[in-house]
Design a protein around this motif. Structure first.
Motif, mmCIF file in Angstrom:
data_model
loop_
_atom_site.group_PDB
_atom_site.id
_atom_site.type_symbol
_atom_site.label_atom_id
_atom_site.label_comp_id
_atom_site.label_asym_id
_atom_site.label_seq_id
_atom_site.Cartn_x
_atom_site.Cartn_y
_atom_site.Cartn_z
ATOM 1 N N VAL A 66 18.268 -6.916 2.524
ATOM 2 C CA VAL A 66 19.200 -7.497 1.918
ATOM 3 C C VAL A 66 18.598 -7.264 0.398
ATOM 4 O O VAL A 66 17.417 -7.261 0.184
ATOM 5 N N GLY A 67 19.755 -6.935 -0.594
ATOM 6 C CA GLY A 67 19.251 -6.695 -1.806
ATOM 7 C C GLY A 67 18.705 -5.230 -2.194
ATOM 8 O O GLY A 67 18.682 -4.419 -1.157
ATOM 9 N N ASP A 68 18.168 -4.967 -3.429
ATOM 10 C CA ASP A 68 17.923 -3.450 -3.557
ATOM 11 C C ASP A 68 16.385 -3.147 -3.147
ATOM 12 O O ASP A 68 16.179 -2.139 -3.091
ATOM 13 N N GLY A 69 15.640 -4.318 -2.901
ATOM 14 C CA GLY A 69 14.291 -4.298 -2.414
ATOM 15 C C GLY A 69 13.438 -4.285 -3.520
ATOM 16 O O GLY A 69 13.979 -4.241 -4.815
ATOM 17 N N GLU A 70 12.237 -4.909 -3.303
ATOM 18 C CA GLU A 70 11.030 -5.249 -4.393
ATOM 19 C C GLU A 70 10.351 -3.652 -4.688
ATOM 20 O O GLU A 70 10.378 -3.014 -3.904
ATOM 21 N N SER A 71 9.747 -3.697 -6.089
ATOM 22 C CA SER A 71 9.052 -2.552 -6.231
ATOM 23 C C SER A 71 7.576 -2.830 -5.863
ATOM 24 O O SER A 71 7.187 -4.162 -5.420
ATOM 25 N N TRP A 72 6.596 -1.940 -5.497
ATOM 26 C CA TRP A 72 5.404 -1.893 -5.079
ATOM 27 C C TRP A 72 4.606 -2.755 -6.158
ATOM 28 O O TRP A 72 4.853 -2.640 -7.178
ATOM 29 N N LYS A 73 3.670 -3.784 -5.788
ATOM 30 C CA LYS A 73 2.971 -4.535 -6.462
ATOM 31 C C LYS A 73 1.549 -3.993 -6.158
ATOM 32 O O LYS A 73 1.263 -3.701 -5.165
ATOM 33 N N GLN A 74 0.601 -4.144 -7.103
ATOM 34 C CA GLN A 74 -0.777 -3.832 -6.849
ATOM 35 C C GLN A 74 -1.662 -5.094 -7.370
ATOM 36 O O GLN A 74 -1.522 -5.859 -8.094
ATOM 37 N N MET A 75 -2.617 -5.276 -6.309
ATOM 38 C CA MET A 75 -3.488 -6.343 -6.380
ATOM 39 C C MET A 75 -4.966 -6.087 -5.971
ATOM 40 O O MET A 75 -4.981 -5.206 -4.880
ATOM 41 N N THR A 76 -5.780 -6.392 -6.662
ATOM 42 C CA THR A 76 -7.031 -6.316 -6.129
ATOM 43 C C THR A 76 -7.837 -7.576 -5.591
ATOM 44 O O THR A 76 -7.542 -8.517 -5.951
ATOM 45 N N VAL A 77 -8.295 -7.604 -4.111
ATOM 46 C CA VAL A 77 -8.750 -8.477 -3.394
ATOM 47 C C VAL A 77 -10.413 -8.350 -3.513
ATOM 48 O O VAL A 77 -10.771 -7.308 -2.811
ATOM 49 N N LEU A 78 -11.240 -9.208 -4.042
ATOM 50 C CA LEU A 78 -12.395 -9.101 -4.130
ATOM 51 C C LEU A 78 -13.130 -9.146 -2.870
ATOM 52 O O LEU A 78 -12.446 -9.733 -1.976
ATOM 53 N N GLY A 79 -14.573 -8.582 -2.697
ATOM 54 C CA GLY A 79 -15.122 -8.636 -1.569
ATOM 55 C C GLY A 79 -15.345 -10.078 -1.081
ATOM 56 O O GLY A 79 -15.662 -10.999 -1.948
ATOM 57 N N LEU A 80 -15.171 -10.363 0.243
ATOM 58 C CA LEU A 80 -15.161 -11.405 0.951
ATOM 59 C C LEU A 80 -14.269 -12.645 0.193
ATOM 60 O O LEU A 80 -14.433 -13.825 0.145
ATOM 61 N N GLY A 81 -13.330 -12.181 -0.430
ATOM 62 C CA GLY A 81 -12.374 -13.125 -1.192
ATOM 63 C C GLY A 81 -10.917 -13.030 -0.688
ATOM 64 O O GLY A 81 -10.757 -12.472 0.448
#
Length: 132
Positions: free
Chosen positions: A92-107
């Motif tokens: 459904v829809g055009d689709g989202e663009s890729w997002k970038q995120m950093t997940v800290l160690g043990l976070g």
């Protein structure tokens, strides 16, 4: 005898190829199976587990929140996007663009998204976790 050996060799090669394909889609053991069914993992999880996913319908629109946990001690970069699906599994829809995120160690990080239309009844969280 040769025919059996050839058949056995062909079966071994086929199984090895299937195992490689299946291992790329395996989720982290810390991810519950109900949540894993909503995840489309591109490559290895690299210590990232989606521990919980909350999906609610507000004003006839689906809203999702997913908790990503880093089970390792090193920081991980996660690329993600949500794919919204209708009642027959079409996007459904055009689709989202890729997002970038950093997940800290043990976070842990929470990602959120809202469906583009009320026609969305299901979703997939597509993820690609960078290996360091």
């Amino acid at each position: 005898m040769k025919v059996r050996l050839l058949a056995l060799a062909a079966a071994t090669v086929a199984l090895a190829g299937a195992a490689t394909t299946a291992s790329a889609q395996l989720h982290d053991p810390a991810t519950p199976l109900a949540v894993a069914s909503k995840i489309a993992l591109r490559g290895e999880a690299n210590s990232i587990a989606v521990r919980e996913m909350r999906i609610v319908r507000k004003n006839d629109i689906l809203v999702v929140q997913a908790d990503m946990a880093n089970m390792g001690r090193t920081d991980r970069t996660v690329f993600y996007r949500f794919k919204w699906l209708d009642n027959v599994g079409n996007q459904v829809g055009d689709g989202e663009s890729w997002k970038q995120m950093t997940v800290l160690g043990l976070g842990q990080q929470t990602v959120k998204s809202v469906a583009p239309t009320s026609a969305a009844v299901d979703l997939r969280l597509e993820m690609n976790v960078e290996a360091r």
